[in-house]
Write a protein that holds these residues in place. Structure first.
Motif, PDB file in Angstrom:
ATOM      1  N   UNK A  31      13.878   7.361   6.031  1.00 54.87           N
ATOM      2  CA  UNK A  31      13.054   6.416   5.256  1.00 54.87           C
ATOM      3  C   UNK A  31      11.891   5.895   6.091  1.00 54.87           C
ATOM      4  N   UNK A  32      12.200   5.432   7.308  1.00 54.25           N
ATOM      5  CA  UNK A  32      11.165   4.816   8.167  1.00 54.25           C
ATOM      6  C   UNK A  32      10.047   5.802   8.507  1.00 54.25           C
ATOM      7  N   UNK A  33      10.415   7.077   8.681  1.00 56.09           N
ATOM      8  CA  UNK A  33       9.429   8.077   9.126  1.00 56.09           C
ATOM      9  C   UNK A  33       8.574   8.620   7.981  1.00 56.09           C
ATOM     10  N   UNK A  34       8.951   8.302   6.743  1.00 57.15           N
ATOM     11  CA  UNK A  34       8.215   8.820   5.587  1.00 57.15           C
ATOM     12  C   UNK A  34       7.129   7.832   5.176  1.00 57.15           C
ATOM     13  N   UNK A  35       5.933   8.347   4.942  1.00 52.77           N
ATOM     14  CA  UNK A  35       4.826   7.477   4.521  1.00 52.77           C
ATOM     15  C   UNK A  35       4.510   7.718   3.044  1.00 52.77           C
ATOM     16  N   UNK A  36       3.860   6.728   2.439  1.00 53.61           N
ATOM     17  CA  UNK A  36       3.410   6.874   1.045  1.00 53.61           C
ATOM     18  C   UNK A  36       2.421   8.028   0.959  1.00 53.61           C
ATOM     19  N   UNK A  37       1.599   8.209   1.998  1.00 55.17           N
ATOM     20  CA  UNK A  37       0.633   9.328   2.024  1.00 55.17           C
ATOM     21  C   UNK A  37       1.330  10.670   1.863  1.00 55.17           C
ATOM     22  N   UNK A  38       2.454  10.837   2.577  1.00 55.42           N
ATOM     23  CA  UNK A  38       3.203  12.105   2.483  1.00 55.42           C
ATOM     24  C   UNK A  38       3.739  12.328   1.069  1.00 55.42           C
ATOM     25  N   UNK A  39       4.228  11.245   0.459  1.00 57.19           N
ATOM     26  CA  UNK A  39       4.800  11.349  -0.892  1.00 57.19           C
ATOM     27  C   UNK A  39       3.720  11.772  -1.888  1.00 57.19           C
ATOM     28  N   UNK A  40       2.572  11.066  -1.860  1.00 57.67           N
ATOM     29  CA  UNK A  40       1.519  11.364  -2.851  1.00 57.67           C
ATOM     30  C   UNK A  40       0.900  12.745  -2.614  1.00 57.67           C
ATOM     31  N   UNK A  41       0.834  13.138  -1.355  1.00 61.51           N
ATOM     32  CA  UNK A  41       0.293  14.468  -1.028  1.00 61.51           C
ATOM     33  C   UNK A  41       1.173  15.559  -1.632  1.00 61.51           C
ATOM     34  N   UNK A  45      -1.013  13.503  -6.167  1.00 60.08           N
ATOM     35  CA  UNK A  45      -1.620  12.368  -6.872  1.00 60.08           C
ATOM     36  C   UNK A  45      -2.205  11.427  -5.813  1.00 60.08           C
ATOM     37  N   UNK A  46      -2.910  10.399  -6.277  1.00 56.12           N
ATOM     38  CA  UNK A  46      -3.535   9.458  -5.340  1.00 56.12           C
ATOM     39  C   UNK A  46      -2.558   8.329  -4.990  1.00 56.12           C
ATOM     40  N   UNK A  47      -2.897   7.625  -3.887  1.00 58.13           N
ATOM     41  CA  UNK A  47      -2.111   6.439  -3.517  1.00 58.13           C
ATOM     42  C   UNK A  47      -2.152   5.422  -4.654  1.00 58.13           C
ATOM     43  N   UNK A  48      -3.328   5.337  -5.293  1.00 59.76           N
ATOM     44  CA  UNK A  48      -3.501   4.385  -6.397  1.00 59.76           C
ATOM     45  C   UNK A  48      -2.496   4.675  -7.513  1.00 59.76           C
ATOM     46  N   UNK A  49      -2.268   5.971  -7.770  1.00 63.62           N
ATOM     47  CA  UNK A  49      -1.289   6.363  -8.797  1.00 63.62           C
ATOM     48  C   UNK A  49       0.107   5.923  -8.384  1.00 63.62           C
TER      49      UNK A  49
END
Length: 208
Positions: A31-41, A45-49
């Motif tokens: 969990x700690x090593x995962x970023x929102x950037x990685x998820x959206x990539x 989709x965008x971070x905004x989404x």
């Protein structure tokens, strides 16, 4: 199908994809090593989404737990009024395990839900949030039980005490299931039933 209907389905698909990818990353790399950037990539989709659907990374981590909790509260509200508080909670949790498998499966494979459960238990930041959420859930259920029984939850301690005992058994069940080798929904349902059946005898005055 109407355009609004299509739009809703597309939004649901995007939300489900974000949950699935986030949980896959959380359970494989932490969990700690995962970023929102990685998820959206990964979902493209965008971070905004992402933030349109979830207020934080923590919220997406608990998305499936929310489905399970809502299913239990719905099942408890639907129990017949002649059932006593413990029977109503016991029957509601067993009924919700029966129905929740399908609800989870629509979003992710059940195995991923079960891995997420274990990941939350072993991630300090999420465990703290889990305990906070559990406390809020206990209060919701205590108020529901009090309403069923026609009691004032703030004047009569029994609903909160009964719910605390019930939720304590549920926590032990989850922990023991996590330590076992059979990591299926059927196994946790069977363990839930077995452990809840021990609640009465465990509260008796003498064990010897």
């Amino acid at each position: 199908m109407s355009a609004p209907g299509l739009r809703e389905r597309k939004k649901q698909r995007t939300r489900d994809a974000l949950i699935k990818v986030a949980l896959e990353l959380f359970t494989t790399q932490g969990y700690e090593r995962t970023t929102v950037d990685e998820i959206v990539e990964a979902v493209e989709v965008s971070q905004r989404t992402f933030f349109r659907y979830f207020a934080s990374k923590e919220e997406v981590a608990f998305a499936l737990q929310r489905i399970v909790e809502e299913e239990f509260v719905r099942a408890l509200a639907a129990r017949p009024p002649e059932e006593g508080p413990f029977d109503a909670m016991r029957n509601a949790v067993l009924a919700s395990w029966d129905g929740v498998g399908d609800a989870i499966h629509e979003v992710v494979p059940v195995e991923l839900y079960l891995s997420t459960f274990l990941m939350i238990e072993s991630t300090p930041a999420l465990l703290a949030a889990h305990l906070r959420r559990s406390s809020e859930m206990e209060e919701t259920v205590a108020r529901l039980v009090a309403r069923r029984e026609g009691l004032d939850v703030d004047a009569d301690p029994r609903p909160r005490i009964a719910v605390a005992a019930f939720c304590g058994v549920m926590r032990v069940t989850g922990q023991m299931w996590g330590k076992g080798t059979d990591r299926t929904l059927e196994a946790i349902r069977a363990l839930t039933e077995r452990y809840l059946d021990h609640l009465g005898p465990a509260l008796s005055l003498h064990w010897r």
